[in-house]
Each structure stands twice: as structure tokens, then as C-alpha cells.
Write a protein that holds these residues in place. Structure first.
Motif, mmCIF file in Angstrom:
data_model
loop_
_atom_site.group_PDB
_atom_site.id
_atom_site.type_symbol
_atom_site.label_atom_id
_atom_site.label_comp_id
_atom_site.label_asym_id
_atom_site.label_seq_id
_atom_site.Cartn_x
_atom_site.Cartn_y
_atom_site.Cartn_z
ATOM 1 N N ASP A 134 0.855 -1.189 0.000
ATOM 2 C CA ASP A 134 0.000 0.000 0.000
ATOM 3 C C ASP A 134 0.891 1.239 0.000
ATOM 4 N N ASP A 135 0.852 2.006 -1.083
ATOM 5 C CA ASP A 135 1.729 3.172 -1.223
ATOM 6 C C ASP A 135 1.173 4.449 -0.600
ATOM 7 N N ARG A 136 -0.026 4.374 -0.044
ATOM 8 C CA ARG A 136 -0.620 5.580 0.531
ATOM 9 C C ARG A 136 0.141 6.037 1.781
ATOM 10 N N PHE A 137 0.033 7.334 2.052
ATOM 11 C CA PHE A 137 0.621 7.913 3.275
ATOM 12 C C PHE A 137 -0.512 8.481 4.106
ATOM 13 N N SER A 138 -0.907 7.751 5.134
ATOM 14 C CA SER A 138 -2.017 8.195 5.989
ATOM 15 C C SER A 138 -1.737 7.807 7.438
ATOM 16 N N PRO A 139 -0.683 8.384 8.018
ATOM 17 C CA PRO A 139 -0.296 7.996 9.382
ATOM 18 C C PRO A 139 -1.356 8.382 10.416
ATOM 19 N N HIS A 140 -1.681 7.452 11.295
ATOM 20 C CA HIS A 140 -2.659 7.697 12.345
ATOM 21 C C HIS A 140 -2.488 6.649 13.439
ATOM 22 N N VAL A 141 -3.053 6.941 14.592
ATOM 23 C CA VAL A 141 -2.998 6.011 15.716
ATOM 24 C C VAL A 141 -4.417 5.506 15.958
ATOM 25 N N THR A 142 -4.662 4.250 15.665
ATOM 26 C CA THR A 142 -6.003 3.697 15.789
ATOM 27 C C THR A 142 -6.445 3.634 17.250
ATOM 28 N N ILE A 143 -7.668 4.106 17.492
ATOM 29 C CA ILE A 143 -8.255 4.097 18.829
ATOM 30 C C ILE A 143 -9.323 3.015 18.940
ATOM 31 N N CYS A 144 -10.147 2.916 17.912
ATOM 32 C CA CYS A 144 -11.256 1.963 17.893
ATOM 33 C C CYS A 144 -11.478 1.533 16.449
ATOM 34 N N LYS A 145 -11.709 0.235 16.243
ATOM 35 C CA LYS A 145 -11.838 -0.262 14.871
ATOM 36 C C LYS A 145 -12.863 -1.377 14.801
ATOM 37 N N ILE A 146 -13.745 -1.288 13.796
ATOM 38 C CA ILE A 146 -14.755 -2.312 13.550
ATOM 39 C C ILE A 146 -14.465 -2.971 12.208
#
Length: 199
Positions: A134-146
Motif C-alpha cells: 500500500d503506497d498511501r501515506f495516511s499515518p494515524h494512531v487507531t483508537i477503535c476499529k470495527i
């Protein structure tokens, strides 16, 4: 017989170690759970908080060793360039289709430095034939995921009033090659197959 799709088994990560960020994420998780108890099992473990730089599939130990060697060469290059690790500001909430709630990075110099670092490490591995899926750049810190196939969603009312939360600042201490399949460590974090440290 046709083979099914390859299942990703490794990722490059920056571990979240800042105590303020972790505590603020914990507080938001507790608030969300108080508003909707059905989301309790969807919370990301505080011990596994991280930023993902790339997703990979390795089919054998030799491929993993190849990646480790490529990371070591990348680390040597950074040292020769007197690399200064970026400091990232985590300062707001974001979501993806009401399925993922995450802490986002502030649009600052640190974010641009992280993009350069990400492009460089991906490029370095790619030159050795190791390419992210996956070449996308979308840095984040996951808090909750479904899970995508689950009909449940995260109602915005669960985090209403918290969208502009300041979480804290994280200095990048290392880049880790983490396994998705090996058992987590005693601390609760992912198994780290390899790590290049900046301090």
C-alpha cells in the motif's frame, strides 16, 4: 489449484511510547465505552499503539532476513547524513467511514519530516525488491476499529466534543519490523523481528 490471496504478515511501525498520548487515548476510549458499551471489544490495546509505515508479505525466513539487512543499510545511510528524528504532534480525532476512529497527526513540520522518512525507507526497501502493498501515506494512531464486514458503526455522538483533543507529542525513537502472526510480547506489544534505533 488456484491459490488464495496472500495474507499480509509484517508491517513497519513507529511505536507510540509517549505517556501523555497513551493516557489521553485511554481517556477517550473510556468515554466512548461509557456512551456505547457495545464498542468495548473494538478498542485498540494501549500496549499496541503505533503508526504504520508499510505493509508487507514475506513467504519465508530468507525474505525476512533480506528486509532486516535492507533496514540496516538504511540506518547506516541515516547515520551518515546526521539524521535528526522528527517529533510528531498528535492533536485531533479523525474517522474512516464510521468504522475506524483514530488520533491524527497535526499538519506541521513533523508530519512533513515523517513523510520524507516514510518515502525514504520504502524506497530503500523497494530498491532491494521489497515493496509495500500500500503506497498511501495516511499515518494515524487507531483508537477503535470495527471490521469492514461487520454492520456495526461508531456513532459520532460517542466522541462528540472530543474532536479537537490534543494528545501529545511523540519523538520517533526507531522503526520496527513487526510480525502480525507471531505471539505478542509480555508487554502486550507486537513481536519485533528487527528494529533500527535512532537513539
Amino acid at each position: 489449484m488456484a491459490q488464495g490471496p496472500r495474507k499480509l504478515n509484517y508491517f513497519l511501525a513507529i511505536q507510540i511510547t509517549d505517556k501523555e498520548i497513551k493516557q489521553n487515548i485511554r481517556t477517550i476510549q473510556e468515554t466512548i465505552q461509557a456512551r456505547d458499551g457495545s464498542l468495548s471489544s473494538r478498542m485498540e490495546s494501549i500496549e499496541t499503539l503505533h503508526l504504520t509505515l508499510g505493509l508487507y508479505y514475506f513467504d519465508d525466513a530468507r525474505s525476512v532476513s533480506k528486509c532486516k539487512a535492507a533496514l540496516d543499510r538504511f540506518q547506516t545511510r541515516l547515520r551518515s547524513e546526521n539524521f535528526v528524528p522528527p517529533r510528531l504532534t498528535v492533536s485531533k480525532l479523525g474517522h474512516s467511514n464510521d468504522k475506524v476512529l483514530f488520533a491524527a497527526l497535526d499538519d506541521s513540520e513533523g508530519l512533513e519530516d515523517l513523510k520524507i522518512l516514510t518515502d525514504n525507507v520504502r524506497g530503500s526497501l523497494s530498491r532491494d525488491g521489497i515493496r509495500t502493498t500500500d503506497d498511501r501515506f495516511s499515518p494515524h494512531v487507531t483508537i477503535c476499529k470495527i471490521p469492514k464486514r461487520n454492520s456495526q458503526t461508531i456513532d459520532p455522538s460517542c466522541y462528540d466534543g472530543m474532536q479537537s483533543t490534543y494528545f501529545g507529542r511523540q519523538t520517533i525513537e526507531s522503526i520496527q519490523l513487526c510480525s502480525m502472526q507471531k505471539p505478542k510480547t509480555e508487554s502486550g506489544y507486537y513481536h519485533i523481528d528487527h528494529e533500527i534505533r535512532f537513539y
